[in-house]
Design a protein around this motif. Sequence first.
Motif, short mmCIF file in Angstrom:
data_model
loop_
_atom_site.label_atom_id
_atom_site.label_comp_id
_atom_site.label_asym_id
_atom_site.label_seq_id
_atom_site.Cartn_x
_atom_site.Cartn_y
_atom_site.Cartn_z
N ASN A 1 0.82 -1.22 0.00
CA ASN A 1 0.00 0.00 0.00
C ASN A 1 0.85 1.27 0.00
O ASN A 1 0.37 2.33 -0.40
CB ASN A 1 -0.94 0.00 1.21
N TRP A 2 2.11 1.16 0.41
CA TRP A 2 2.96 2.35 0.48
C TRP A 2 3.29 2.92 -0.90
O TRP A 2 3.60 4.10 -1.03
CB TRP A 2 4.26 2.03 1.22
N THR A 3 3.25 2.10 -1.94
CA THR A 3 3.66 2.56 -3.25
C THR A 3 2.50 3.11 -4.08
O THR A 3 2.71 3.51 -5.23
CB THR A 3 4.35 1.42 -4.02
N PHE A 4 1.26 3.11 -3.53
CA PHE A 4 0.09 3.65 -4.22
C PHE A 4 -0.62 4.67 -3.32
O PHE A 4 -0.60 4.53 -2.09
CB PHE A 4 -0.91 2.54 -4.58
N PRO A 5 -1.26 5.67 -3.91
CA PRO A 5 -2.06 6.59 -3.09
C PRO A 5 -3.21 5.86 -2.41
O PRO A 5 -3.78 4.91 -2.96
CB PRO A 5 -2.57 7.61 -4.11
N GLU A 6 -3.54 6.28 -1.22
CA GLU A 6 -4.59 5.60 -0.45
C GLU A 6 -5.93 5.67 -1.15
O GLU A 6 -6.74 4.74 -1.05
CB GLU A 6 -4.68 6.23 0.94
N ARG A 7 -6.19 6.70 -1.91
CA ARG A 7 -7.48 6.86 -2.58
C ARG A 7 -7.71 5.80 -3.66
O ARG A 7 -8.84 5.59 -4.10
CB ARG A 7 -7.57 8.24 -3.22
N LEU A 8 -6.63 5.13 -4.10
CA LEU A 8 -6.75 4.13 -5.18
C LEU A 8 -6.64 2.69 -4.67
O LEU A 8 -6.70 1.76 -5.47
CB LEU A 8 -5.66 4.37 -6.24
N HIS A 9 -6.47 2.49 -3.37
CA HIS A 9 -6.23 1.14 -2.84
C HIS A 9 -7.37 0.17 -3.18
O HIS A 9 -7.14 -0.98 -3.57
CB HIS A 9 -6.02 1.19 -1.34
N ALA A 10 -8.61 0.62 -3.01
CA ALA A 10 -9.74 -0.28 -3.24
C ALA A 10 -9.81 -0.71 -4.70
O ALA A 10 -10.00 -1.90 -5.00
CB ALA A 10 -11.05 0.41 -2.82
N GLU A 11 -9.66 0.23 -5.61
CA GLU A 11 -9.74 -0.10 -7.03
C GLU A 11 -8.56 -0.97 -7.47
O GLU A 11 -8.72 -1.87 -8.29
CB GLU A 11 -9.80 1.18 -7.86
N ILE A 12 -7.38 -0.72 -6.91
CA ILE A 12 -6.21 -1.56 -7.24
C ILE A 12 -6.43 -2.97 -6.71
O ILE A 12 -6.11 -3.96 -7.36
CB ILE A 12 -4.93 -0.94 -6.65
N GLY A 13 -6.98 -3.07 -5.48
CA GLY A 13 -7.24 -4.39 -4.91
C GLY A 13 -8.22 -5.21 -5.72
O GLY A 13 -8.14 -6.44 -5.78
N ASN A 14 -9.16 -4.55 -6.39
CA ASN A 14 -10.12 -5.26 -7.26
C ASN A 14 -9.51 -5.70 -8.58
O ASN A 14 -10.13 -6.47 -9.32
CB ASN A 14 -11.33 -4.36 -7.54
#
Length: 508
Positions: free
Chosen positions: A447-460
Amino acid sequence: MTVFQYQWGTERPRSRGDRQDRYLGAYAEAGLARILAENEARLARFQSDLEVIKRDREIVRLSTPGGRYNSEVAATVAAQFGVVSMGEPVKRGRGRPVKYGPHDPRPARPSRAVTPAGRLRAAAMVHTRKKRGGVRQESGTVSLVTASPARAVAPKAAAEIGRELLSGTIAAQQDVVAPVELDVVVADGALVAEPVAKAPSFDLAAILARQQSSMESALRELSSEDDLSEDAIVVRSLFLSSHKAQTQLHRRRVRGDDGITRLDYDFTDALDESKVPAEVRARFPAFGLVTDPPSGEFSEEELLLWMKLGIFNGVDYPEADFDRYLRDYKTAKQFYASLKRLVDPIIDGERRRILVWPSIERRLHFVEQTHDRFARGKINLDTAMVRVANFDFLELDTIRYGAHKIYRAIVDAMRWFEGFSRLDIAEWSGHDPSKVPSCRSIYGFPNWTFPERLHAEIGNGNMLWEEVDAEYAVPSMKDLVEFSATDTEILIANLRNRTDVDYADIEL
């Protein structure tokens, strides 16, 4: 009131002396006598127990001549030692009775061979084992010389027993006549017959014929000009899937093809100094020197080059000092031994540089492809940066941890598209580029290498999914029919579904 203090306390000397005399007299003598009596009683009990154990051990030894228990010998031994029988043996309670005993040992276990070679070895072995009522053999034949009269008639009844045992099987219901190998035994006055277990077999020729008939029927329907039925549509879908899997070509793009903007770098050869940009070359003063053998096995000339280019290069140490040190130490090996702690890290850094060189070339290729998709409007900037950040993480996950610093140093020294450098991605994601956590996928989502606002969409997986770059031409119905008529992959897959046969056992 003042109390006089003695060395032992406040007790008066006469009182203390009288009390100690009484203890040393009758009390001490009585206590010593009691302890001696208790010890004698314990010693007697211990010796008695030893005698009983020795006697029991001798009874066991004499009752097992040759290492095996003999009830007749045991009875004689018990009479000699005066062991009285306890009367009727205690009856076993409810539950499963004892099946095997000293005179009826457990039979040998059946073969568990699972390979063809193992089954052949097991079939070639002859197991003879004892059973109540006679000798049990693996074959269905019985010797007329050693068998009892009741036993001699067993082979005559084998066929009838076999028909009775197999009356409820699939073979009997389908009127299939098949030879049955039986294991026939007379036990306790009763005739027992058990089918001998065999490895399952199948008729591959018959299955192939049935499969070929089904294929021809499906191909005839696909070749007709009439509308296809629902079953034919399903078959066509299967044929198309197999055709695509076997004929499509995955394109490996060359950098610069299809008008894709190419960065002015070439990392295809880790030892070609002419292809290395100046900003990267400056970080490796000993570029291209030998690294294959261990440092202690370098030749004199190689060691001199490493120390001259790696240390006495006019940056770390003055070049003029090289000759003076060499005269003092006389040989290159002694010179190297004195500076080993300084030279070895430089040699190891060159080894790591060669290790990460292909990763830099792959990053160039990936960044160029991703930037082209962004420039054409196929993806937005966030998606492009997410994919490049994920590429860096996964690429570092595949190389040794000590080389991560070299990878980042090279990437940071290069010029990238705006927003696609490692430093741009660090600023975009909000992490400190000088303090990067361990890039290992076993630790979970980075999660440190991506903005927190995009975590959910990246996880999907929405932002990381990319279309497969492949070339495939949908065949005509005629071409599909010709392909399906000779497609062995579908045939083998169907054979697997119908027979559970391994691929290695199917020869087409």
